[in-house]
Design a protein around this motif. Structure first.
Motif, mmCIF file in Angstrom:
data_model
loop_
_atom_site.group_PDB
_atom_site.id
_atom_site.type_symbol
_atom_site.label_atom_id
_atom_site.label_comp_id
_atom_site.label_asym_id
_atom_site.label_seq_id
_atom_site.Cartn_x
_atom_site.Cartn_y
_atom_site.Cartn_z
ATOM 1 N N SER A 294 0.836 -1.206 0.000
ATOM 2 C CA SER A 294 0.000 0.000 0.000
ATOM 3 C C SER A 294 0.869 1.252 0.000
ATOM 4 C CB SER A 294 -0.896 0.026 1.239
ATOM 5 O OG SER A 294 -1.781 -1.070 1.248
ATOM 6 N N LEU A 295 0.312 2.315 -0.556
ATOM 7 C CA LEU A 295 0.931 3.638 -0.526
ATOM 8 C C LEU A 295 -0.177 4.667 -0.410
ATOM 9 C CD1 LEU A 295 3.650 3.769 -3.367
ATOM 10 C CD2 LEU A 295 4.052 3.997 -0.908
ATOM 11 N N ASP B 87 -4.248 0.548 -2.119
ATOM 12 C CA ASP B 87 -4.052 -0.765 -1.499
ATOM 13 C C ASP B 87 -3.951 -1.846 -2.573
ATOM 14 O OD1 ASP B 87 -6.386 0.263 0.999
ATOM 15 O OD2 ASP B 87 -4.210 0.150 1.189
ATOM 16 N N ARG B 88 -3.384 -2.971 -2.177
ATOM 17 C CA ARG B 88 -3.263 -4.135 -3.085
ATOM 18 C C ARG B 88 -2.709 -3.709 -4.444
ATOM 19 N NH1 ARG B 88 -8.320 -4.525 -1.147
ATOM 20 N NH2 ARG B 88 -9.369 -4.602 -3.180
ATOM 21 N N LEU B 89 -1.597 -2.997 -4.379
ATOM 22 C CA LEU B 89 -0.986 -2.472 -5.603
ATOM 23 C C LEU B 89 -0.531 -3.598 -6.520
ATOM 24 C CD1 LEU B 89 0.895 0.526 -4.028
ATOM 25 C CD2 LEU B 89 -0.671 0.685 -5.981
ATOM 26 N N LYS B 90 -0.622 -3.312 -7.802
ATOM 27 C CA LYS B 90 -0.255 -4.273 -8.845
ATOM 28 C C LYS B 90 0.816 -3.651 -9.744
ATOM 29 C CE LYS B 90 -5.077 -5.835 -9.111
ATOM 30 N NZ LYS B 90 -6.238 -6.035 -10.026
ATOM 31 N N TRP C 137 -2.201 21.636 -12.180
ATOM 32 C CA TRP C 137 -1.601 20.310 -12.123
ATOM 33 C C TRP C 137 -0.352 20.320 -11.256
ATOM 34 C CZ3 TRP C 137 -3.602 15.965 -14.517
ATOM 35 C CH2 TRP C 137 -4.693 16.188 -15.350
ATOM 36 N N GLY C 138 -0.126 19.203 -10.573
ATOM 37 C CA GLY C 138 1.110 19.032 -9.835
ATOM 38 C C GLY C 138 2.198 18.464 -10.718
ATOM 39 N N GLN C 139 3.376 18.299 -10.142
ATOM 40 C CA GLN C 139 4.539 17.879 -10.908
ATOM 41 C C GLN C 139 4.636 16.369 -11.056
ATOM 42 O OE1 GLN C 139 4.569 18.266 -7.792
ATOM 43 N NE2 GLN C 139 5.950 16.767 -6.912
ATOM 44 N N GLY C 140 3.855 15.614 -10.325
ATOM 45 C CA GLY C 140 3.868 14.168 -10.443
ATOM 46 C C GLY C 140 4.769 13.508 -9.422
ATOM 47 N N THR C 141 4.347 12.322 -9.015
ATOM 48 C CA THR C 141 5.163 11.514 -8.111
ATOM 49 C C THR C 141 5.147 10.074 -8.643
ATOM 50 O OG1 THR C 141 5.505 10.892 -5.782
ATOM 51 C CG2 THR C 141 3.216 11.052 -6.530
ATOM 52 N N LEU C 142 6.318 9.449 -8.667
ATOM 53 C CA LEU C 142 6.459 8.141 -9.300
ATOM 54 C C LEU C 142 6.105 7.017 -8.336
ATOM 55 C CD1 LEU C 142 7.406 6.367 -11.684
ATOM 56 C CD2 LEU C 142 9.736 6.554 -10.754
ATOM 57 N N VAL C 143 5.273 6.115 -8.816
ATOM 58 C CA VAL C 143 4.942 4.894 -8.090
ATOM 59 C C VAL C 143 5.397 3.714 -8.930
ATOM 60 C CG1 VAL C 143 3.073 3.443 -7.226
ATOM 61 C CG2 VAL C 143 2.970 5.940 -6.924
ATOM 62 N N THR C 144 6.226 2.880 -8.335
ATOM 63 C CA THR C 144 6.738 1.698 -9.026
ATOM 64 C C THR C 144 6.359 0.463 -8.215
ATOM 65 O OG1 THR C 144 8.619 2.961 -9.886
ATOM 66 C CG2 THR C 144 8.764 0.555 -9.969
ATOM 67 N N VAL C 145 5.658 -0.446 -8.861
ATOM 68 C CA VAL C 145 5.226 -1.671 -8.198
ATOM 69 C C VAL C 145 5.888 -2.849 -8.891
ATOM 70 C CG1 VAL C 145 3.264 -3.051 -7.432
ATOM 71 C CG2 VAL C 145 3.002 -0.575 -7.733
ATOM 72 N N SER C 146 6.669 -3.575 -8.152
ATOM 73 C CA SER C 146 7.374 -4.721 -8.727
ATOM 74 C C SER C 146 6.714 -6.024 -8.288
ATOM 75 C CB SER C 146 8.839 -4.695 -8.313
ATOM 76 O OG SER C 146 8.957 -4.668 -6.905
ATOM 77 N N SER C 147 6.815 -7.015 -9.144
ATOM 78 C CA SER C 147 6.171 -8.306 -8.852
ATOM 79 C C SER C 147 7.084 -9.221 -8.048
ATOM 80 C CB SER C 147 5.789 -8.987 -10.161
ATOM 81 O OG SER C 147 6.930 -9.147 -10.978
ATOM 82 N N ARG D 116 -9.764 -0.819 -4.549
ATOM 83 C CA ARG D 116 -8.372 -0.827 -4.107
ATOM 84 C C ARG D 116 -7.869 0.563 -3.725
ATOM 85 N NH1 ARG D 116 -4.375 -2.106 -7.397
ATOM 86 N NH2 ARG D 116 -5.406 -1.416 -9.315
ATOM 87 N N PHE D 117 -8.316 1.576 -4.442
ATOM 88 C CA PHE D 117 -7.885 2.946 -4.188
ATOM 89 C C PHE D 117 -9.013 3.728 -3.533
ATOM 90 C CE2 PHE D 117 -4.496 3.465 -7.803
ATOM 91 C CZ PHE D 117 -3.908 2.273 -7.397
ATOM 92 N N THR D 118 -8.620 4.672 -2.676
ATOM 93 C CA THR D 118 -9.587 5.543 -2.020
ATOM 94 C C THR D 118 -9.085 6.973 -2.067
ATOM 95 O OG1 THR D 118 -10.217 3.764 -0.497
ATOM 96 C CG2 THR D 118 -10.884 6.012 0.073
#
Length: 123
Positions: free
Chosen positions: A16-17, A83-86, A113-123, A66-68
């Motif tokens: 989760s993030l 939650d339960r990121l894929k 708009w904001g500048q963005g934030t990176l989300v990386t989900v690895s398996s 999954r997201f709120t």
């Protein structure tokens, strides 16, 4: 109004993030807020939106359950709990504000708009 998104990172499948977004100053009007994401090599897509008072939310089908999205107007902050990121959630996540009371799934309806934030989900 500049938006500052934060909270991204590298996580494992199922983790989760929580992303946060706050403007540099309080907007002069009531703003609906939205989250969008852009995966590598793809267009920016809608993820979630929330109305000014927080009573109405929208989600893209792939994140429903999954997201709120939520907001705390006393802190002038909007959140995206993931939650339960894929692995397919991997993207740069952008927050956006619209000069309207209710959110939209269309990026053109957002004014800031904001500048963005990176989300990386690895398996």
């Amino acid at each position: 109004v500049q938006l500052q998104a934060s909270g991204g990172g590298s996580v494992q499948t199922g983790d989760s993030l929580t992303l946060s977004c706050a403007p540099s100053r309080r907007p002069s009007s009531n703003n609906a807020m939205g989250w969008f994401r852009q995966a590598p090599g793809k267009e920016r897509d809608f993820v979630a939106s929330i109305s000014w008072r927080g009573e109405t939310t929208q989600y893209v089908d792939s994140v429903k359950g999954r997201f709120t999205i939520s907001r705390d107007n006393t802190k002038n902050t909007v959140y995206l709990r993931m939650d339960r990121l894929k692995p397919e959630d991997t993207a740069v996540y952008y927050c956006a504000a619209a000069r309207r009371a209710y959110g939209s799934t269309y990026g053109n309806d957002y004014n800031y708009w904001g500048q963005g934030t990176l989300v990386t989900v690895s398996s």
